[in-house]
Design a protein around this motif. Sequence first.
Motif, short mmCIF file in Angstrom:
data_model
loop_
_atom_site.label_atom_id
_atom_site.label_comp_id
_atom_site.label_asym_id
_atom_site.label_seq_id
_atom_site.Cartn_x
_atom_site.Cartn_y
_atom_site.Cartn_z
N THR A 184 45.18 34.86 70.40
CA THR A 184 43.88 34.78 69.05
C THR A 184 44.67 34.37 68.00
OG1 THR A 184 42.61 36.75 70.09
CG2 THR A 184 42.09 36.11 68.00
N ALA A 185 45.48 34.86 67.27
CA ALA A 185 46.26 34.61 66.36
C ALA A 185 46.80 33.22 66.38
CB ALA A 185 47.43 35.34 65.89
N VAL A 186 47.45 32.88 67.46
CA VAL A 186 47.92 31.58 67.58
C VAL A 186 46.96 30.34 67.63
CG1 VAL A 186 49.44 29.87 68.99
CG2 VAL A 186 50.17 32.37 68.43
N LEU A 187 45.93 30.71 68.62
CA LEU A 187 44.62 29.89 68.51
C LEU A 187 44.15 29.63 67.15
CD1 LEU A 187 42.60 31.09 71.76
CD2 LEU A 187 43.09 28.92 71.14
N LEU A 188 43.84 30.45 66.33
CA LEU A 188 43.30 30.47 65.00
C LEU A 188 44.09 29.68 64.03
CD1 LEU A 188 41.94 33.90 64.40
CD2 LEU A 188 40.51 31.99 64.89
N ALA A 247 44.09 30.09 55.46
CA ALA A 247 44.18 31.43 54.84
C ALA A 247 43.05 32.37 55.12
CB ALA A 247 44.03 31.10 53.52
N LEU A 248 41.85 32.10 55.56
CA LEU A 248 40.76 32.87 56.07
C LEU A 248 40.90 33.40 57.41
CD1 LEU A 248 37.59 30.77 54.84
CD2 LEU A 248 38.45 32.89 53.86
N ALA A 249 41.49 32.78 58.30
CA ALA A 249 42.02 33.23 59.64
C ALA A 249 42.99 34.32 59.33
CB ALA A 249 42.49 31.96 60.33
N PHE A 250 44.06 33.92 58.44
CA PHE A 250 45.00 35.15 58.14
C PHE A 250 44.32 36.35 57.84
CE2 PHE A 250 48.56 36.94 55.71
CZ PHE A 250 49.31 37.44 56.82
N GLY A 251 43.42 36.23 56.99
CA GLY A 251 42.76 37.30 56.15
C GLY A 251 42.07 38.13 57.45
N TRP A 252 41.30 37.33 58.25
CA TRP A 252 40.65 38.15 59.36
C TRP A 252 41.37 38.85 60.25
CZ3 TRP A 252 40.48 38.09 64.70
CH2 TRP A 252 39.52 38.67 65.25
N LEU A 253 42.76 38.22 60.45
CA LEU A 253 43.56 38.80 61.18
C LEU A 253 44.18 40.32 60.95
CD1 LEU A 253 45.74 35.71 62.53
CD2 LEU A 253 44.56 37.34 64.17
N LEU A 254 44.51 40.21 59.40
CA LEU A 254 44.77 41.57 58.79
C LEU A 254 43.49 42.67 58.64
CD1 LEU A 254 46.37 40.06 55.61
CD2 LEU A 254 47.55 41.17 57.59
#
Length: 437
Positions: free
Chosen positions: A323-327, A296-303
């Motif tokens: 980057t997104a798929v790595l996270l 969830a934090l990774a998704f928030g950072w991407l947003l």
Amino acid sequence: MVAQAPTPVTQWGMPLGGPFRWTRPTTWPREALALAGYWIASRLVMIGMLRSGKAEQAIEVHRTYYHWFLVLSDGHFPVGDVTWQYPPGAALAMLAPGLLPFLTYLQAFALLMLLTDAVTQAALVRVSLRRNGGVHRGRSTAGAWMWALSLPLLLGLPYGRYDLPVTALAMAALLLMPSRPRAGGALAGIGAMVKVWPALVVLGAPRGKGTRQAWTGMCLSAAALLLVMATLFDGAMDFLTAQRGRGVEIESLGGSVLHVARELGWPGEVEMHYGSLEFLGPHVDLVARVSLVLTALAFGWLLLWRFRARRWNPALPYDAALTAVLLFTVTSRVISPQYLIWLIGLAAVCLTVRGSSQRPVAVVILLAVGVTTVDYPLFFDAMIKGGWQPTLVIVARNGLLLVASLWSAARLWRASVSPVAALQEAPRVSRGPIRVA
């Protein structure tokens, strides 16, 4: 007799005046010939490994995939089978070998994976080389070499899993995004209905019309495929709740923590659970919850990155996808060896552009691919039983993936958000005399 001047050639040894035709290998640049030669030799080895029938991947296709093929052929999804946890589009990959009835299921499946590999390799070469044998301005053949060299490091695994066509769809979506965002988004939507993660590749689409077209194309194609599969098969929506029972798989980042804890006296065990080998014991639920929080934090950072990004260049959509798929991979409760195929493909697309911020990250991914093969199949049985040696192998692999994820995110941020990068990218002003045309 007047001596004729030598015919000028490009840096790849191709005559400048000669036509470059894909159907005539004699007109190919030397680097394309080298890639083709290596690809053929390495893929023969990969097919030989799978064809031996002794590899676990071959057994998986022959037993599990073929069983799903039979169930799907009757118009039903494998509802109640805990090993089926995929979106409905995955049925297409399982049914496709049936188009070649003159081959066994394993032979047809491997042949389709080989053809997918070949088409993907050709696409990477095509985006890098000009028709006259040169290289497109700003383009590089490093991506084609990344794909050619990295995939065989996984031995026969790529031809024994259906992740190759999924990755090919995501790569094609990215490569189409700059010129045909609607078509790129449509391919991403189809890929998402096969294995979810390709939906991430539209994250870096430039703001404005391109983003709207890419995201709309993805949503429409995904919805259309879902509707078709729900109409043709029973139980198509079962995948929405299929992941609820997943725990912490032994090859995940959280699993690495539990491996170390087990060697230090933690009483947990490894058992086949919910279709994969997972840790069972005290505090496993806590580790699983932490993994979900990190996702969830990774998704928030991407947003946040998407909101703050101000500078787009030709490489940025590719870099953002990697980057997104790595996270999401490194924070997942499950990291299977075939997940590395996704990262190889996205890194290869990044490397087709010379200005990519992810070039050093691709090197770390390459190292992680090599360690993955040491982990699976070499140390996999030992990892189940426990011991410091297999524990150090999986910790090293996941450590490399963690470094790649954090480094990738940092470089993406610096390339598109950081004011320091903007200052460095400002054009230099010449102090020489001004020439008037």
